[in-house]
Write a protein that holds these residues in place. Structure first.
Motif, PDB file in Angstrom:
ATOM      1  N   VAL A  61       1.085  -1.016  -0.149  1.00  0.00           N
ATOM      2  CA  VAL A  61       0.069  -0.055  -0.123  1.00  0.00           C
ATOM      3  C   VAL A  61       0.899   1.302  -0.088  1.00  0.00           C
ATOM      4  O   VAL A  61       0.340   2.167  -0.508  1.00  0.00           O
ATOM      5  N   THR A  62       2.041   1.099   0.673  1.00  0.00           N
ATOM      6  CA  THR A  62       2.943   2.360   0.546  1.00  0.00           C
ATOM      7  C   THR A  62       3.906   2.495  -0.590  1.00  0.00           C
ATOM      8  O   THR A  62       4.118   3.507  -0.946  1.00  0.00           O
ATOM      9  N   ARG A  63       4.385   1.310  -1.235  1.00  0.00           N
ATOM     10  CA  ARG A  63       5.390   1.625  -2.191  1.00  0.00           C
ATOM     11  C   ARG A  63       5.015   0.324  -3.199  1.00  0.00           C
ATOM     12  O   ARG A  63       5.750  -0.489  -3.477  1.00  0.00           O
ATOM     13  N   PRO A  64       3.654   0.552  -3.887  1.00  0.00           N
ATOM     14  CA  PRO A  64       3.451  -0.660  -4.702  1.00  0.00           C
ATOM     15  C   PRO A  64       4.546  -0.617  -5.814  1.00  0.00           C
ATOM     16  O   PRO A  64       4.555  -1.679  -6.880  1.00  0.00           O
ATOM     17  N   ASP A  65       5.322   0.557  -6.217  1.00  0.00           N
ATOM     18  CA  ASP A  65       6.455   0.700  -7.361  1.00  0.00           C
ATOM     19  C   ASP A  65       7.262  -0.323  -7.096  1.00  0.00           C
ATOM     20  O   ASP A  65       7.595  -0.911  -8.216  1.00  0.00           O
ATOM     21  N   ILE A  66       7.766  -0.187  -5.790  1.00  0.00           N
ATOM     22  CA  ILE A  66       8.576  -1.358  -5.538  1.00  0.00           C
ATOM     23  C   ILE A  66       8.262  -2.889  -5.749  1.00  0.00           C
ATOM     24  O   ILE A  66       8.913  -3.409  -6.337  1.00  0.00           O
ATOM     25  N   VAL A  67       7.102  -3.013  -5.439  1.00  0.00           N
ATOM     26  CA  VAL A  67       6.747  -4.468  -5.311  1.00  0.00           C
ATOM     27  C   VAL A  67       6.447  -4.867  -6.844  1.00  0.00           C
ATOM     28  O   VAL A  67       6.732  -5.953  -7.303  1.00  0.00           O
ATOM     29  N   ARG A  68       5.848  -3.851  -7.685  1.00  0.00           N
ATOM     30  CA  ARG A  68       5.618  -4.283  -9.103  1.00  0.00           C
ATOM     31  C   ARG A  68       6.964  -4.244  -9.798  1.00  0.00           C
ATOM     32  O   ARG A  68       7.131  -5.014 -10.729  1.00  0.00           O
ATOM     33  N   SER A  69       8.027  -3.483  -9.420  1.00  0.00           N
ATOM     34  CA  SER A  69       9.009  -3.940 -10.016  1.00  0.00           C
ATOM     35  C   SER A  69       9.899  -5.123 -10.022  1.00  0.00           C
ATOM     36  O   SER A  69      10.648  -5.867 -10.967  1.00  0.00           O
ATOM     37  N   VAL A  70       9.480  -5.936  -8.864  1.00  0.00           N
ATOM     38  CA  VAL A  70       9.892  -7.330  -8.636  1.00  0.00           C
ATOM     39  C   VAL A  70       9.328  -8.024  -9.445  1.00  0.00           C
ATOM     40  O   VAL A  70       9.777  -9.033 -10.192  1.00  0.00           O
ATOM     41  N   HIS A  71       7.842  -8.265  -9.592  1.00  0.00           N
ATOM     42  CA  HIS A  71       7.161  -8.828 -10.389  1.00  0.00           C
ATOM     43  C   HIS A  71       7.475  -8.375 -11.815  1.00  0.00           C
ATOM     44  O   HIS A  71       7.611  -9.610 -12.759  1.00  0.00           O
ATOM     45  N   ASP A  72       8.008  -7.306 -12.261  1.00  0.00           N
ATOM     46  CA  ASP A  72       8.334  -6.910 -13.531  1.00  0.00           C
ATOM     47  C   ASP A  72       9.478  -7.631 -14.099  1.00  0.00           C
ATOM     48  O   ASP A  72       9.498  -8.182 -15.022  1.00  0.00           O
ATOM     49  N   ALA A  73      10.474  -7.582 -12.822  1.00  0.00           N
ATOM     50  CA  ALA A  73      11.772  -8.406 -13.328  1.00  0.00           C
ATOM     51  C   ALA A  73      11.633  -9.878 -13.536  1.00  0.00           C
ATOM     52  O   ALA A  73      12.339 -10.628 -14.479  1.00  0.00           O
ATOM     53  N   TYR A  74      10.808 -10.471 -12.996  1.00  0.00           N
ATOM     54  CA  TYR A  74      10.560 -11.893 -13.359  1.00  0.00           C
ATOM     55  C   TYR A  74       9.765 -12.156 -14.364  1.00  0.00           C
ATOM     56  O   TYR A  74       9.902 -13.013 -15.206  1.00  0.00           O
ATOM     57  N   PHE A  75       8.580 -11.425 -14.710  1.00  0.00           N
ATOM     58  CA  PHE A  75       7.877 -11.617 -15.856  1.00  0.00           C
ATOM     59  C   PHE A  75       8.850 -11.174 -17.128  1.00  0.00           C
ATOM     60  O   PHE A  75       8.584 -11.972 -18.275  1.00  0.00           O
ATOM     61  N   ALA A  76       9.718 -10.398 -17.015  1.00  0.00           N
ATOM     62  CA  ALA A  76      10.607 -10.069 -18.104  1.00  0.00           C
ATOM     63  C   ALA A  76      11.676 -10.921 -18.388  1.00  0.00           C
ATOM     64  O   ALA A  76      12.038 -10.944 -19.859  1.00  0.00           O
ATOM     65  N   VAL A  77      11.885 -11.984 -17.711  1.00  0.00           N
ATOM     66  CA  VAL A  77      12.634 -13.249 -18.032  1.00  0.00           C
ATOM     67  C   VAL A  77      12.063 -14.242 -18.502  1.00  0.00           C
ATOM     68  O   VAL A  77      12.392 -15.302 -18.846  1.00  0.00           O
ATOM     69  N   GLY A  78      10.655 -14.109 -18.457  1.00  0.00           N
ATOM     70  CA  GLY A  78       9.874 -15.253 -19.286  1.00  0.00           C
ATOM     71  C   GLY A  78       8.975 -16.151 -18.344  1.00  0.00           C
ATOM     72  O   GLY A  78       8.380 -17.064 -18.730  1.00  0.00           O
ATOM     73  N   VAL A  79       9.049 -16.029 -16.989  1.00  0.00           N
ATOM     74  CA  VAL A  79       8.123 -16.780 -16.215  1.00  0.00           C
ATOM     75  C   VAL A  79       6.765 -16.787 -16.590  1.00  0.00           C
ATOM     76  O   VAL A  79       6.188 -15.632 -17.053  1.00  0.00           O
ATOM     77  N   GLU A  94      -2.261  -6.373 -11.943  1.00  0.00           N
ATOM     78  CA  GLU A  94      -1.996  -5.506 -13.071  1.00  0.00           C
ATOM     79  C   GLU A  94      -0.690  -5.658 -13.681  1.00  0.00           C
ATOM     80  O   GLU A  94      -0.723  -5.471 -15.046  1.00  0.00           O
ATOM     81  N   THR A  95       0.488  -6.350 -13.012  1.00  0.00           N
ATOM     82  CA  THR A  95       1.516  -6.612 -13.885  1.00  0.00           C
ATOM     83  C   THR A  95       1.330  -7.657 -14.807  1.00  0.00           C
ATOM     84  O   THR A  95       1.770  -7.756 -15.945  1.00  0.00           O
ATOM     85  N   ALA A  96       0.627  -8.679 -14.533  1.00  0.00           N
ATOM     86  CA  ALA A  96       0.464  -9.897 -15.277  1.00  0.00           C
ATOM     87  C   ALA A  96      -0.271  -9.479 -16.520  1.00  0.00           C
ATOM     88  O   ALA A  96      -0.059  -9.923 -17.732  1.00  0.00           O
ATOM     89  N   ASP A  97      -1.348  -8.647 -16.237  1.00  0.00           N
ATOM     90  CA  ASP A  97      -2.246  -8.357 -17.301  1.00  0.00           C
ATOM     91  C   ASP A  97      -1.359  -7.666 -18.448  1.00  0.00           C
ATOM     92  O   ASP A  97      -1.769  -7.613 -19.603  1.00  0.00           O
ATOM     93  N   ALA A  98      -0.685  -6.705 -17.885  1.00  0.00           N
ATOM     94  CA  ALA A  98       0.182  -5.682 -18.806  1.00  0.00           C
ATOM     95  C   ALA A  98       1.007  -6.677 -19.942  1.00  0.00           C
ATOM     96  O   ALA A  98       1.020  -6.441 -20.867  1.00  0.00           O
TER      97      ALA A  98
END
Length: 351
Positions: A50-68, A105-109
């Motif tokens: 709730v305070t830093r969703p940008d940090i959490v999103r960046s972790v999901h983004d890093a894993y999706f970016a490598v193809g998981v 949201e990250t997965a859908d993107a």
């Protein structure tokens, strides 16, 4: 109502190898969140939803970016015991829903970019109190896990992952909480269970893998597997047992080896190539459907795993389920022998 993405995930797990993400906590901490980000509750990673969703999103983004194919929500500690230690147990649903929504949201993107489905696994961690040892009442954590799961479903989770479990009674509470949440919300999603077997060869309280399978499979879970505590080498025999006896699909998310203590703290020695080698062998030998990583694994580890196994067909297994009953410690098959059977109780005369 049935969650369409959840049904798609069930189908995928039955037919091909699905790749999940790796470690979450270390990547969050690497971004140096402040005490203010934690709202004064240092170390409570779920607050960052709730305070830093940008940090959490960046972790999901890093894993999706490598193809998981899927990521776990940042909700490992969104349970009665863990949040209770910070005095915010009443925020379980709020933090669970926020964590799931960020991952959704990250997965859908990513799915929108190439049309390939991405899934969100709602993480339900073990907490810090074990009901078998009398730390907490069973009904209290069961009901709290239901709130945890309802929040995850509201945020868009495609499956509920009861993970890193150490106490079979706690595991049952989480599974029942997940099932009750599905019934209450009308959203039917897979319930996946991942137990943690220590280097001793048993779960923390002494349960063998056979006892875990006998106790948990009848609850109607969709998958069983292993995560945390050890690297892949120490998991092999336990996966062999599951492969031979489990009716449901199997998963494995090991640490990057056993930690080595250095002057700079714990270091996980398993390289990305070594993890990929191990997971590829596990898929081939034991018929795994879901693979990923736990402590010490990074996006590079998962990139290598993706290269090796994503999209492979799940090798056929020929499980031979063995009907039986389980105590906390071991499973006893329903098998009648002609030998003499003595049932008694030993007394410790030393008190």
């Amino acid at each position: 109502m049935t969650g369409t993405r959840g049904e798609d995930l069930r189908t995928a797990l039955a037919t091909r190898v699905v790749v999940a993400d790796g470690a979450m906590g270390t990547m969050l901490q690497a971004q140096d969140p402040t005490l203010e980000d934690f709202q004064g509750l240092e170390g409570c990673n779920e607050i960052l939803n709730v305070t830093r969703p940008d940090i959490v999103r960046s972790v999901h983004d890093a894993y999706f970016a490598v193809g998981v194919d899927c990521v776990e929500t940042n909700t490992f500690g969104a349970n009665l015991a863990a949040l209770g230690e910070y005095g915010i147990a009443e925020r379980t649903s709020e933090l669970s829903e926020a964590g799931a929504r960020i991952a959704r949201e990250t997965a859908d993107a990513y799915a929108a970019r190439d049309g390939r489905p991405r899934w969100v696994l709602g993480s339900m961690g073990p907490g810090t109190k074990l009901p078998t040892l009398g730390h907490i009442a069973f009904h209290a954590i069961r009901d709290a896990y239901q709130r945890n799961a309802e929040g995850l479903l509201a945020g868009g989770a495609d499956a509920l992952l009861v993970e890193t479990t150490q106490d079979l009674l706690q595991t049952k509470a989480a599974v029942l909480g997940a099932k009750r949440a599905s019934a209450a919300t009308g959203v039917d999603v897979p319930v996946l269970v991942s137990v943690t077997v220590e280097t001793t060869g048993t779960m923390l309280l002494g349960s063998e893998i056979g006892a875990a399978l006998t106790a948990l499979e009848p609850l109607g879970i969709d998958m069983i597997g292993l995560n945390c505590a050890t690297g892949p080498a120490e998991m092999s025999e336990h996966l062999r047992h599951l492969s031979r006896h489990a009716r449901v699909p199997l998963s494995c998310m090991p640490n990057a080896g056993l930690p080595v203590l250095t002057k700079d703290g714990a270091h996980y020695p398993l390289t990305a190539v070594e993890l990929a080698d191990a997971q590829e062998a596990f898929v081939r030998d034991y018929g795994l459907s879901l693979v990923g990583g736990c402590c010490g694994t990074t996006p590079e580890h998962l990139r290598r795993v993706v290269e090796r196994v994503r999209g492979l067909e799940v090798p056929p297994r020929d499980p031979r389920p063995e009907p039986g009953a389980a105590s906390l410690y071991q499973s006893v098959p329903f098998r009648q022998d002609t030998a003499y059977l003595a049932i008694g109780e030993r007394t410790n005369a030393n008190g």
